[in-house]
Design an enzyme around this catalytic site. Structure first.
Site, PDB file in Angstrom:
ATOM      1  N   ASP A  97      19.477  -4.229  47.303  1.00 35.83           N
ATOM      2  CA  ASP A  97      18.841  -4.540  45.999  1.00 35.83           C
ATOM      3  C   ASP A  97      19.592  -5.769  45.385  1.00 35.83           C
ATOM      4  O   ASP A  97      20.859  -5.490  45.474  1.00 35.83           O
ATOM      5  CB  ASP A  97      18.882  -3.378  44.972  1.00 35.83           C
ATOM      6  N   ASP A 142      15.567  -7.829  42.005  1.00 39.00           N
ATOM      7  CA  ASP A 142      14.934  -7.166  40.941  1.00 39.00           C
ATOM      8  C   ASP A 142      14.830  -8.168  39.819  1.00 39.00           C
ATOM      9  O   ASP A 142      15.666  -8.948  39.613  1.00 39.00           O
ATOM     10  CB  ASP A 142      16.587  -6.430  40.458  1.00 39.00           C
ATOM     11  N   GLU A 167      10.689  -8.422  43.291  1.00 45.39           N
ATOM     12  CA  GLU A 167      10.051  -7.413  42.317  1.00 45.39           C
ATOM     13  C   GLU A 167       9.587  -8.398  41.372  1.00 45.39           C
ATOM     14  O   GLU A 167      10.303  -8.952  40.657  1.00 45.39           O
ATOM     15  CB  GLU A 167      11.046  -6.460  41.807  1.00 45.39           C
ATOM     16  N   HIS A 185      10.988   3.926  42.630  1.00 41.83           N
ATOM     17  CA  HIS A 185      11.983   4.624  41.683  1.00 41.83           C
ATOM     18  C   HIS A 185      11.472   4.517  40.198  1.00 41.83           C
ATOM     19  O   HIS A 185      12.099   4.935  39.347  1.00 41.83           O
ATOM     20  CB  HIS A 185      13.495   4.426  41.875  1.00 41.83           C
ATOM     21  N   ASP A 186      10.575   3.488  40.150  1.00 42.09           N
ATOM     22  CA  ASP A 186      10.203   3.308  38.849  1.00 42.09           C
ATOM     23  C   ASP A 186       8.788   4.020  38.264  1.00 42.09           C
ATOM     24  O   ASP A 186       8.221   3.747  37.348  1.00 42.09           O
ATOM     25  CB  ASP A 186      10.071   1.772  38.556  1.00 42.09           C
TER      26      ASP A 186
HETATM   27  O1  TEU Z   1      12.454  -2.703  37.068  1.00 37.31           O
HETATM   28  C1  TEU Z   1      11.828  -3.804  36.352  1.00 37.31           C
HETATM   29  C2  TEU Z   1      10.529  -3.491  35.743  1.00 37.31           C
HETATM   30  O2  TEU Z   1       9.626  -4.214  35.831  1.00 37.31           O
HETATM   31  C3  TEU Z   1      10.977  -2.550  34.675  1.00 37.31           C
HETATM   32  O3  TEU Z   1      10.359  -2.977  33.502  1.00 37.31           O
HETATM   33  C4  TEU Z   1      10.071  -1.308  35.217  1.00 37.31           C
HETATM   34  O4  TEU Z   1       8.871  -1.704  35.756  1.00 37.31           O
HETATM   35  C5  TEU Z   1       9.931  -0.322  33.982  1.00 37.31           C
HETATM   36  O5  TEU Z   1      11.167   0.066  33.732  1.00 37.31           O
HETATM   37  C6  TEU Z   1       9.142   0.833  34.376  1.00 37.31           C
HETATM   38  O6  TEU Z   1       8.897   1.475  33.342  1.00 37.31           O
HETATM   39  C7  TEU Z   1      13.481  -3.078  37.753  1.00 37.31           C
HETATM   40  C8  TEU Z   1      14.256  -2.041  38.258  1.00 37.31           C
HETATM   41  O7  TEU Z   1      13.348  -1.620  39.506  1.00 37.31           O
HETATM   42  C9  TEU Z   1      14.283  -1.125  37.503  1.00 37.31           C
HETATM   43  O8  TEU Z   1      14.577   0.239  38.177  1.00 37.31           O
HETATM   44  C10 TEU Z   1      15.362  -1.101  36.215  1.00 37.31           C
HETATM   45  O9  TEU Z   1      15.513  -0.637  35.300  1.00 37.31           O
HETATM   46  C11 TEU Z   1      15.092  -2.611  35.867  1.00 37.31           C
HETATM   47  O10 TEU Z   1      14.460  -3.891  36.847  1.00 37.31           O
HETATM   48  C12 TEU Z   1      16.241  -3.451  35.208  1.00 37.31           C
HETATM   49  O11 TEU Z   1      17.129  -3.663  36.402  1.00 37.31           O
END
Ligand code: TEU
Ligand code: CA
Length: 559
Positions: free
Chosen positions: A99, A201, A256, A329-330
């Protein structure tokens, strides 16, 4: 026209190390825990592992706040453990994608500690600062700091710094070439160790307008992603990153991409642009939800989901390459969000969703635990949550006298922690994840939903996943075949064909817990079942309608 490459043919399996397997009894997953499960990972038939951040971090946002890009987070182990993990994966023919979190660092990173010391510090310009005497800049949306805005006042130098995410995640200033080259050097360090790519990310946010204008009216109240992803130098940076680093290795890159759309996705992934290989969008992730998932609305309609995936397939049909995902994970667990996690339908609808993910055009990104049908834990109290996003939004809701009951009930559907509960390995305490209390609760259904009791059950979700990863590898039509949506207005079923040369298959999915009829103009007697989540033949009525059972998933090859 579509060039064949390994990362287009791969199935990617995402490992969230914190929740995968704890090897040293501190309740936190770690690298040795993953190493102890490499044969299990191999048994899934996947080709690439995407590993969430394992770099040094104070874990304000579970590793997405990095304090040293070239060291391993102490909770996860050492660089020696990392080298052992990489070697163990490569020995098994599994590639490792890391990542890359470079839109921001941790505020505990050396660079930021220096940058905030004085306005003259050589690292000052690694971050976005505005001096207080010039006036606080126009407010910006912060994903994790809803009380303030993304500008935080810092006493030491009487200035504001920008943080799109938490206050401990200051945004890096990509406009500074010195910073960019520090990032490229770091990327070389990891590629020279032999990793096989990066998931990048929020890479779409890295270019900022240094006049920090107010958010234009047309972006107000919508997904802020599109404004943050509209920086005018974004593709200049990605092209430079490709020239300086990516082009020098046989690796894969996936953005992403909050803020990517079918209008702009080719700017990122058209191979002729020499930027990135793939990206993933969020159009379905927010389907039926208020912006930023702070509450669930009336839910979603299958016809909208079908339209989204069909639109994206069309956008990438001639050039570029897509990604197909439900879980990460999101996101909440896919069987809870898109299937049905009741005991009666959980396994069956997990297999149905898995059939979709593995039979679409685009690289599947499959999330740890979905292969055994793990479901949302649905916490009842805020004390059980660990995610800064949920906790901060809860506190804001409380401060504003908002409806905390509604907040908690909607987060049983949408909260990120639903997808972050420990992997359920067996029915021993803590699901076999750890021999001590884990950092986050294990879903109580671990006694019935676990790897051990699915391992040798031919009809388990786990063995269905193993079957379909194999099927995909044996049938290039499932990888490169042209996608055509059928019966698009059917509210209950999702049917489509895949065609490659003289091979044609049809995928029929029933998204509902009731029988469904589909009329696709197909004569079942002239087909062969490649895979199905029911051990029975397909019924076709005399009028040609095909009967699909509840949550039926079947792939037929047309002779
Ligand atoms: O997520 C980016 C993102 O779009 C976030 O707004 C996410 O969609 C939102 O938190 C979901 O509710 C990336 C990573 O995947 C995330 O785990 C991190 O928290 C975030 O960036 C900041 O690095
Ligand atoms: Ca541990």
């Amino acid at each position: 026209k579509i060039e064949k490459t390994w990362w287009k043919e791969a199935v990617v399996y995402q490992i969230y190390p914190r929740s995968f397997k704890d090897s040293n009894g501190d309740g936190i997953g770690d690298l040795q825990g993953i190493i102890s499960k490499l044969d299990y990972i191999k048994s899934l038939g996947i080709d690439v592992v995407w590993l969430n951040p394992v770099y040094s971090s104070p874990n304000d946002d579970n590793g997405y706040d990095i304090s040293d890009y070239q060291n391993i987070m102490s909770e996860f182990g050492t660089m020696e453990d990392f080298d052992e993990l990489l070697k163990g994966m490569h020995e098994r023919g599994i590639k490792l994608v890391m990542d890359l979190v470079v839109n921001h660092s941790s505020d505990e990173h050396f660079w930021f500690k220096e940058s905030r010391k004085s306005r003259e510090n050589p690292y000052r310009d690694y971050y976005h600062w505005v001096n207080a005497e010039d006036g606080k800049p126009a407010p910006r949306w912060s994903f994790f700091d809803p009380e303030g805005d993304a500008w935080k006042y810092d006493e030491a130098t009487n200035a504001y710094y920008l943080h799109y995410f938490s206050q401990k995640q200051p945004d890096l200033k990509w406009e500074n070439p010195k910073l960019r080259h520090e990032i490229y050097d770091m990327m070389h360090y990891w590629f020279k160790k032999g990793i096989d790519g990066f998931r990048m990310d929020v890479i779409t946010f890295i270019s900022k307008d240094l006049s920090y204008p107010p958010i234009p009216e047309k972006y107000q109240g919508k997904m802020w992603d599109y404004f943050y992803a509209s920086g005018e130098r974004l593709h200049e940076y990605l092209h430079e990153m490709n020239r300086e680093v990516l082009s020098k290795y046989d690796i894969m890159s996936v953005a992403e991409g909050p803020g990517t759309s079918i209008e702009n996705v080719l700017d990122f992934v058209d191979a002729d642009r020499n930027e990135l290989n793939m990206s993933y969008h969020f159009d379905h992730a927010y389907l039926g939800l208020l912006p930023r998932k702070v509450a669930a609305e009336e839910g979603w309609k299958l016809v909208d989901l079908k339209a989204i995936f069909t639109r994206w397939d069309k956008a990438l049909a001639e050039k570029g390459w897509g990604t197909i995902y439900f879980g990460n994970h999101d996101q909440p667990r896919m069987v809870s969000r898109w299937g049905n996690d009741s005991p009666e339908w959980r396994a069956l609808s997990s297999k149905m969703l898995t059939t979709f993910l593995l039979s679409m055009r685009g690289t599947p990104y499959y999330y740890q635990g979905d292969e055994i049908g793990m479901s949302n834990i649905k916490f009842d109290t805020i004390e059980d949550y660990r995610d800064i996003e949920t906790i901060n939004w809860y506190n804001l809701t409380k401060k504003e006298g908002g409806d905390l009951e509604q907040f908690l009930s909607s987060h049983k559907i949408t909260a990120r922690d639903n997808g972050r509960t420990p992997i359920q390995w067996d029915n021993s305490s803590n699901g076999g994840f750890s021999n001590t209390t884990p950092w986050i609760k294990v879903n109580p259904n671990y006694e019935t939903v676990n790897v051990a009791n699915q391992e040798n059950d031919p009809d388990s979700v786990l063995n269905y996943f193993r079957k379909i990863t194999k099927l995909r590898k044996l049938n290039p039509v499932l990888i490169y075949g042209k996608y055509t949506l059928l019966d698009q207005d059917n509210p209950d079923t999702y049917c489509y064909t895949r065609e490659l040369d003289d091979t044609k298959v049809v995928v029929m999915l029933n998204f509902k817990p009731k029988k469904a009829l589909v009329d696709l103009g197909i004569n079942i007697s002239k087909t062969e079942i490649l895979i199905s989540n029911y051990n029975e033949t397909i019924t076709q009525k005399s009028n040609g309608e095909i009967v699909l059972n509840p949550f039926h998933a079947v792939i037929l090859e047309l002779n």
